[in-house]
Design a protein around this motif. Structure first.
Motif, PDB file in Angstrom:
ATOM      1  N   GLN A 760       2.556  11.963  -9.627  1.00 34.99           N
ATOM      2  CA  GLN A 760       3.031  10.528 -10.354  1.00 34.99           C
ATOM      3  C   GLN A 760       3.524   9.618  -9.779  1.00 34.99           C
ATOM      4  O   GLN A 760       3.749   8.508  -9.381  1.00 34.99           O
ATOM      5  N   THR A 761       4.427  10.272  -8.780  1.00 34.57           N
ATOM      6  CA  THR A 761       5.741   9.190  -8.301  1.00 34.57           C
ATOM      7  C   THR A 761       4.908   8.425  -6.866  1.00 34.57           C
ATOM      8  O   THR A 761       5.192   7.321  -6.507  1.00 34.57           O
ATOM      9  N   GLU A 762       3.782   9.348  -6.531  1.00 32.03           N
ATOM     10  CA  GLU A 762       3.507   8.145  -5.546  1.00 32.03           C
ATOM     11  C   GLU A 762       2.736   7.219  -5.038  1.00 32.03           C
ATOM     12  O   GLU A 762       2.830   6.037  -5.579  1.00 32.03           O
ATOM     13  N   LEU A 763       2.270   7.836  -6.833  1.00 31.37           N
ATOM     14  CA  LEU A 763       1.553   5.620  -7.408  1.00 31.37           C
ATOM     15  C   LEU A 763       2.219   5.487  -7.629  1.00 31.37           C
ATOM     16  O   LEU A 763       2.566   3.907  -7.714  1.00 31.37           O
ATOM     17  N   TYR A 764       3.431   5.833  -8.286  1.00 30.25           N
ATOM     18  CA  TYR A 764       4.531   4.512  -9.122  1.00 30.25           C
ATOM     19  C   TYR A 764       4.903   4.066  -7.740  1.00 30.25           C
ATOM     20  O   TYR A 764       4.536   2.894  -8.209  1.00 30.25           O
ATOM     21  N   LEU A 765       5.685   4.844  -7.039  1.00 36.58           N
ATOM     22  CA  LEU A 765       6.057   3.816  -5.815  1.00 36.58           C
ATOM     23  C   LEU A 765       4.978   2.823  -5.209  1.00 36.58           C
ATOM     24  O   LEU A 765       5.728   1.893  -4.433  1.00 36.58           O
ATOM     25  N   GLU A 766       3.456   3.670  -5.264  1.00 35.34           N
ATOM     26  CA  GLU A 766       2.862   1.901  -4.554  1.00 35.34           C
ATOM     27  C   GLU A 766       2.582   1.034  -5.644  1.00 35.34           C
ATOM     28  O   GLU A 766       1.375   0.877  -4.951  1.00 35.34           O
ATOM     29  N   ASN A 767       2.757   1.300  -6.779  1.00 35.94           N
ATOM     30  CA  ASN A 767       2.756   0.153  -7.577  1.00 35.94           C
ATOM     31  C   ASN A 767       0.799   0.404  -8.058  1.00 35.94           C
ATOM     32  O   ASN A 767       0.378  -0.609  -8.256  1.00 35.94           O
ATOM     33  N   LEU A 768       0.603   1.497  -8.495  1.00 37.09           N
ATOM     34  CA  LEU A 768      -0.588   1.590  -8.710  1.00 37.09           C
ATOM     35  C   LEU A 768      -0.798   2.789  -9.904  1.00 37.09           C
ATOM     36  O   LEU A 768       0.045   2.649 -10.730  1.00 37.09           O
ATOM     37  N   TYR A 769      -1.686   2.499 -10.415  1.00 36.59           N
ATOM     38  CA  TYR A 769      -1.979   3.261 -11.537  1.00 36.59           C
ATOM     39  C   TYR A 769      -3.507   4.553 -11.629  1.00 36.59           C
ATOM     40  O   TYR A 769      -3.855   4.690 -11.121  1.00 36.59           O
ATOM     41  N   HIS A 770      -3.417   4.616 -13.018  1.00 38.07           N
ATOM     42  CA  HIS A 770      -4.211   5.970 -13.467  1.00 38.07           C
ATOM     43  C   HIS A 770      -5.048   5.541 -14.556  1.00 38.07           C
ATOM     44  O   HIS A 770      -4.753   4.608 -15.160  1.00 38.07           O
ATOM     45  N   ALA A 771      -5.944   6.277 -14.599  1.00 36.64           N
ATOM     46  CA  ALA A 771      -7.542   5.716 -15.636  1.00 36.64           C
ATOM     47  C   ALA A 771      -6.243   6.250 -16.966  1.00 36.64           C
ATOM     48  O   ALA A 771      -5.832   6.761 -16.713  1.00 36.64           O
ATOM     49  N   ASP A 772      -6.443   5.401 -17.666  1.00 34.16           N
ATOM     50  CA  ASP A 772      -5.862   5.526 -20.066  1.00 34.16           C
ATOM     51  C   ASP A 772      -7.069   5.692 -20.445  1.00 34.16           C
ATOM     52  O   ASP A 772      -7.648   4.905 -21.436  1.00 34.16           O
ATOM     53  N   PRO A 773      -8.334   6.637 -20.091  1.00 32.27           N
ATOM     54  CA  PRO A 773      -9.007   6.544 -21.210  1.00 32.27           C
ATOM     55  C   PRO A 773      -9.097   6.806 -22.707  1.00 32.27           C
ATOM     56  O   PRO A 773      -8.019   8.133 -22.953  1.00 32.27           O
ATOM     57  N   PHE A 774     -10.390   6.335 -23.185  1.00 35.55           N
ATOM     58  CA  PHE A 774      -9.903   5.903 -25.327  1.00 35.55           C
ATOM     59  C   PHE A 774     -11.034   6.921 -25.306  1.00 35.55           C
ATOM     60  O   PHE A 774     -11.181   7.670 -26.435  1.00 35.55           O
ATOM     61  N   THR A 775     -11.909   6.387 -25.116  1.00 35.14           N
ATOM     62  CA  THR A 775     -13.113   7.027 -25.510  1.00 35.14           C
ATOM     63  C   THR A 775     -13.206   8.108 -25.317  1.00 35.14           C
ATOM     64  O   THR A 775     -13.850   8.503 -24.352  1.00 35.14           O
ATOM     65  N   LYS A 776     -13.787   9.167 -26.577  1.00 31.05           N
ATOM     66  CA  LYS A 776     -14.356  10.625 -26.146  1.00 31.05           C
ATOM     67  C   LYS A 776     -15.289  10.386 -24.993  1.00 31.05           C
ATOM     68  O   LYS A 776     -15.052  11.247 -23.877  1.00 31.05           O
ATOM     69  N   ASP A 777     -15.889   9.948 -24.829  1.00 29.48           N
ATOM     70  CA  ASP A 777     -17.266  10.203 -23.734  1.00 29.48           C
ATOM     71  C   ASP A 777     -16.723   9.944 -21.777  1.00 29.48           C
ATOM     72  O   ASP A 777     -16.787  10.514 -21.081  1.00 29.48           O
ATOM     73  N   GLU A 778     -15.857   8.318 -21.907  1.00 30.44           N
ATOM     74  CA  GLU A 778     -14.925   8.673 -21.035  1.00 30.44           C
ATOM     75  C   GLU A 778     -13.637   9.197 -20.648  1.00 30.44           C
ATOM     76  O   GLU A 778     -13.246   9.854 -19.378  1.00 30.44           O
ATOM     77  N   VAL A 779     -13.064   9.640 -21.629  1.00 24.49           N
ATOM     78  CA  VAL A 779     -12.720  11.079 -21.798  1.00 24.49           C
ATOM     79  C   VAL A 779     -12.594  12.263 -21.227  1.00 24.49           C
ATOM     80  O   VAL A 779     -12.609  13.177 -19.786  1.00 24.49           O
ATOM     81  N   GLU A 780     -14.291  12.177 -21.092  1.00 21.22           N
ATOM     82  CA  GLU A 780     -14.421  13.926 -21.346  1.00 21.22           C
ATOM     83  C   GLU A 780     -15.330  13.981 -19.323  1.00 21.22           C
ATOM     84  O   GLU A 780     -15.635  14.808 -18.490  1.00 21.22           O
ATOM     85  N   LYS A 781     -15.302  12.031 -18.935  1.00 27.41           N
ATOM     86  CA  LYS A 781     -16.137  12.448 -16.996  1.00 27.41           C
ATOM     87  C   LYS A 781     -14.858  12.457 -16.067  1.00 27.41           C
ATOM     88  O   LYS A 781     -14.560  12.469 -15.209  1.00 27.41           O
ATOM     89  N   LEU A 782     -13.257  12.336 -16.918  1.00 27.60           N
ATOM     90  CA  LEU A 782     -12.133  12.749 -15.970  1.00 27.60           C
ATOM     91  C   LEU A 782     -11.551  14.429 -16.682  1.00 27.60           C
ATOM     92  O   LEU A 782     -10.181  14.830 -16.009  1.00 27.60           O
ATOM     93  N   ILE A 783     -12.173  15.075 -16.366  1.00 25.64           N
ATOM     94  CA  ILE A 783     -11.367  16.202 -17.193  1.00 25.64           C
ATOM     95  C   ILE A 783     -11.454  17.238 -16.340  1.00 25.64           C
ATOM     96  O   ILE A 783     -12.306  17.436 -16.157  1.00 25.64           O
ATOM     97  N   LYS A 784     -10.772  18.094 -15.806  1.00 31.09           N
ATOM     98  CA  LYS A 784     -10.433  19.075 -15.545  1.00 31.09           C
ATOM     99  C   LYS A 784      -9.987  20.253 -15.768  1.00 31.09           C
ATOM    100  O   LYS A 784     -10.260  21.085 -15.823  1.00 31.09           O
ATOM    101  N   TYR A 785      -9.325  20.517 -16.910  1.00 29.12           N
ATOM    102  CA  TYR A 785      -9.319  21.534 -18.088  1.00 29.12           C
ATOM    103  C   TYR A 785     -10.159  21.293 -19.660  1.00 29.12           C
ATOM    104  O   TYR A 785      -9.782  20.203 -19.651  1.00 29.12           O
ATOM    105  N   LYS A 786     -10.012  22.861 -20.060  1.00 22.62           N
ATOM    106  CA  LYS A 786     -10.981  22.284 -21.351  1.00 22.62           C
ATOM    107  C   LYS A 786     -10.318  24.092 -21.707  1.00 22.62           C
ATOM    108  O   LYS A 786      -9.878  25.189 -21.423  1.00 22.62           O
ATOM    109  N   MET A 787      -8.817  23.639 -23.370  1.00 20.80           N
ATOM    110  CA  MET A 787      -8.634  24.699 -23.557  1.00 20.80           C
ATOM    111  C   MET A 787      -8.813  24.308 -25.617  1.00 20.80           C
ATOM    112  O   MET A 787      -9.001  23.984 -25.680  1.00 20.80           O
ATOM    113  N   LYS A 788      -9.489  25.881 -25.769  1.00 17.10           N
ATOM    114  CA  LYS A 788      -9.685  25.700 -27.303  1.00 17.10           C
ATOM    115  C   LYS A 788      -8.300  26.573 -28.313  1.00 17.10           C
ATOM    116  O   LYS A 788      -8.617  27.316 -28.038  1.00 17.10           O
ATOM    117  N   LEU A 789      -7.603  25.649 -29.351  1.00 14.71           N
ATOM    118  CA  LEU A 789      -7.444  26.504 -29.877  1.00 14.71           C
ATOM    119  C   LEU A 789      -7.965  27.447 -30.947  1.00 14.71           C
ATOM    120  O   LEU A 789      -8.487  26.105 -31.570  1.00 14.71           O
TER     121      LEU A 789
END
Length: 791
Positions: A760-789
């Motif tokens: 995230q360093t480059e984003l930070y230095l360029e004063n940019l952000y990333h998404a901060d999804p909260f509802t599960k449907d929005e979270v699932e749109k951005l998912i790269k990994y899935k683990m089950k415990l």
């Protein structure tokens, strides 16, 4: 000849084989602990299945059926990413760094043992509700499962040790350490004590801020009802180099729906701390079905969100700057076993501390305590002044309760009930809720004492002992103020009519004045306007000082300096990376301060003074108004210098320094050529380790300074090398949580070989952000990994 060739060939083959073997071993050490974020894991103690979804930044979103499973999974996921950092911070709180880092850390260990963090943590656990204990125990269980079953991060192999099992008390210790890290007065008040031996009382007074300097209080219309041997004194500085500093400064603000385009509140926060790798914050989203949905920043080693939002409220923090530590000059008997109090000799509490170092040394040291707290010098001569401290962090509080309840609060009333025990980690906590309310609450332990504790108190009387604390109900707060916004930036807490003394060493109002200027300039705010505020580099300090400097430089007739002077004259006070005027101002400001004090102080005190920025800031702010002081006259010259003389001399030195560094063309004097930022790992100071494990990142040229809203701070004892800044940036949209944005300067992982170590360093230095999804449907749109415990 053939034999020599065969020997050489054999040697070359062996050398190549050794290099290959070394590379394989090194690669194994670097990568063996990289987690598989997509594997399913059977985790002992679970009662139901838990799902951990990770996005493209590997930020964990944990979904559990109950809170016990949630916190067990939290411990496991955090250990995957930050185990060595957790252990390092644990060792800081326990005074056990010497065991892994060697003799150089002995005095730091003694200091941390003297302030007795774990003793208080154990008292807190005795009084903590069972549901919080249950959460801490579940978290520890998850951490320990990882320790027992998975490869350890490379730092453990490099340093040759293994972590001990995690315990709930270790999590509470970390919250207690936050209190020590933001203590106000530890270095400043001790330095004042030394300075008084070399300069006059009048000069000391000019290091204390005049009332008009702090003309912008946090709570402008507050609500509420009002019925040496110096080993320990210097040891604290070593913690900074380990990336163990938590709080330094901060900004927060919120606007109501009446000042936002969406009609709902917006809230922003960026807490300022030492910039190191791995970063101090761990981004995490925690969901327990039907009972909890919270996201934000977690301090590695404890399970609760420190600053963030749930489905009802958002909150963020800035340091109140409470004067929470006092020094006392004690009178000891001849063998230093008793101290005098109110005419009676009282036994010192003496504790023998055993420390085993990495080198194998077994050391024993005595720590001595009065009823107030530890003696912070250990004696070799009766002529030394015995100094004890009273520190707020030793008094009962329960910050772990606060953050647990903040994670669950649904309205202003529950929010205030939560923060009333946030006593040792004194914070201005900004608030907004989905109903439309905004607020700001001082959550602080404010001692009731005689006078203002900025000098050394006499310890032979109980007159100056603390008499208690300002009741929570009488601490200032604002709720839905008519102006439509709340804000704080470590500035003065309350106006002059507030009946209690809070502190002295506030940040000057440069940041808060600019924040409020921007809040007022925009009639209706949006996510975009908040982003612009987060990346603002206009300096109110420069706006105040440059006209005064220019007035003093009117008589300047040196043509070689005219180009530099014109840069200042034409400057808009925005500290961009390519700005030459910024370079000139920052150096000129420092040079003026140096030329004011250098002739007055011994070399050691001079270096200490320039390293204590708040004293430099206060002196400059006081003198810019009066321009008359004993500090101004140079004791080494027969004539009496004026303010103008000091500024002219300093400007000449500034131009000379920049000429020598960059050449005579003022257009080449870019600020980002001087002002650089490197993310350094605690072990990155060892060149071989840094190269072999890619521990550090940088340097990067950066804009701004310590006095801009976007802060990139540096020390006058390590010029222009950024050591503090925004440890995160968050903007929360209460009209739609999914619109919220965030960034940290580092990344999720603390493992240097991970793709998510500093991603995230480059984003930070360029004063940019990333998404901060909260509802599960929005979270699932951005998912790269899935683990089950699995249970």
């Amino acid at each position: 000849m053939k034999r020599i060739k065969r020997v050489l060939l054999a040697f070359i083959v062996l050398l190549i084989a050794a290099l290959i073997a070394g590379f394989i071993v090194l690669h194994q050490i670097r990568t063996s602990s990289l987690p598989n974020y997509s594997e399913d894991v059977i985790l002992n103690g679970l009662t139901d299945e838990v799902t951990i979804l990770r996005d493209s930044f590997a930020i964990p979103h944990i979904y559990a059926q109950n809170e016990g499973d949630l916190y067990r999974a939290t411990g496991f996921a955090m250990a995957q990413d930050r185990l060595w950092q957790m252990d390092l911070l644990r060792r800081v709180t326990q005074g056990r760094l010497s065991e892994i880092l060697g003799n150089d850390q002995v005095e730091t260990d003694l200091l941390m043992r003297a302030i007795r963090i774990q003793e208080k943590s154990e008292r807190i656990l005795e009084q903590t509700p069972k549901e919080i204990l249950f959460a801490l125990e579940a978290f520890a269980s998850g951490v320990n499962y990882f320790i027992e079953n998975y490869p350890l991060p490379p730092e453990f192999k490099i340093l040759g040790y293994e972590p001990e099992p995690w315990q709930p008390v270790h999590s509470v210790n970390l919250i207690g350490y936050m209190s020590w890290d933001l203590t106000s007065g530890w270095g400043t008040e001790m330095l004042l004590y030394k300075l008084a031996r070399e300069v006059s009382t009048e000069q000391i007074e000019e290091l204390i801020p005049a009332p008009e300097i702090h003309s912008t209080p946090v709570y402008t219309s507050f609500q509420g009802s009002y019925n040496l041997e110096e080993t320990l004194l210097s040891a604290n500085s070593k913690l900074e180099h380990l990336g163990a500093q938590v709080f330094f400064g901060s900004n927060n603000w919120a606007v109501s729906g009446e000042k936002s385009i969406s009609g709902k509140p917006l809230l922003a926060n960026d807490m300022h701390l030492g910039l190191f790798a791995p970063g101090i914050w761990y981004q995490m989203h925690q969901v327990a079905e039907g009972t909890l949905n919270v996201t934000g920043l977690v301090l590695p080693g404890q399970p609760f969100v420190i600053a963030g939002h749930n489905d009802s409220i958002a909150w963020g923090m800035t340091n109140v700057m409470v004067d929470d530590l006092d020094f006392y000059a004690e009178t000891l008997n001849e063998d230093s076993t008793k101290y005098l109090l109110d005419g009676q000799w009282i036994d010192l509490i003496i504790k023998e501390e055993s420390i085993t170092t990495k080198e194998g040394d077994a050391l024993t040291h005595s720590l001595k305590f009065t009823h107030r707290g530890p003696l912070v010098n250990r004696f070799r001569s009766e002529k030394e002044t015995a100094l004890s401290i009273r520190w707020l962090g030793n008094d009962m509080s329960n910050e772990i309760r606060t953050v647990y309840l903040l994670n669950r609060a649904s309205d202003w009333s529950e929010f205030r009930d939560a923060v009333k025990t946030f006593k040792s980690v004194s914070q201005n906590i900004v608030y907004a809720d989905v109903v439309g309310n905004i607020g700001l609450q001082a959550a602080a332990g404010v001692p009731l004492r005689e006078g203002q504790g900025i000098r050394i108190y006499p310890g032979d009387t109980s007159l100056y002992d603390w008499k208690g604390f300002v009741p929570f109900e009488e601490l200032p707060f604002e709720f839905n103020p008519a102006r439509g916004y709340v804000s704080s930036a470590n500035n003065k807490t309350a106006p002059v009519d507030y009946p209690y003394y809070v502190g002295t060493w506030y940040s000057l109002p440069d940041r808060i004045d600019r924040i409020r200027e921007m809040l007022e300039e925009t009639e209706m705010h949006s996510l975009e306007s908040f982003e612009r505020m987060h990346k603002d580099f206009k300096s109110k300090k420069a706006e105040r000082f440059v006209p005064e400097f220019l007035a003093a430089l009117e008589a300047l007739d040196d043509q070689s300096q005219r180009a530099a002077l014109k840069k200042l004259q034409d400057w808009d006070y925005v500290m961009t990376s390519e700005s030459s005027a910024t370079s000139i101002f920052e150096i000129l400001y420092r040079k003026v301060a140096e030329n004011l004090v250098r002739d007055e102080l011994s070399e050691e005190l001079y270096r200490s003074f320039m390293g204590e920025r708040i004293l430099v800031e206060n002196l400059m702010a006081n003198l810019i108004n009066s321009k008359s002081s004993d500090w101004i006259d140079n004791k080494g010259t027969p004539e009496a210098e004026t303010w103008n003389d000091i500024v002219i001399r300093s400007f000449t030195e500034t131009v000379e320094e920049l000429n020598n560094t960059f050449g005579p063309d003022v257009d080449d004097w870019h600020w980002d050529k001087l002002h650089t930022f490197t993310l350094g790992h605690p072990l990155g100071v060892v060149v071989f380790l840094e190269k072999a494990f890619n521990l550090n990142k940088g340097p990067y040229g950066v804009p701004g300074s310590y006095h801009t809203v976007t802060p990139y701070s540096y020390s006058y004892n390590n010029l222009y090398k950024v050591n503090h800044g925004a440890s995160h940036r968050h903007i929360y949209d209460l009209a739609n949580w999914n619109n919220s944005k965030t960034v940290i300067p580092t990344g999720t992982s603390g493992i240097p070989a991970s793709d998510y170590y500093l991603d995230q360093t480059e984003l930070y230095l360029e004063n940019l952000y990333h998404a901060d999804p909260f509802t599960k449907d929005e979270v699932e749109k951005l998912i790269k990994y899935k683990m089950k415990l699995l249970p």
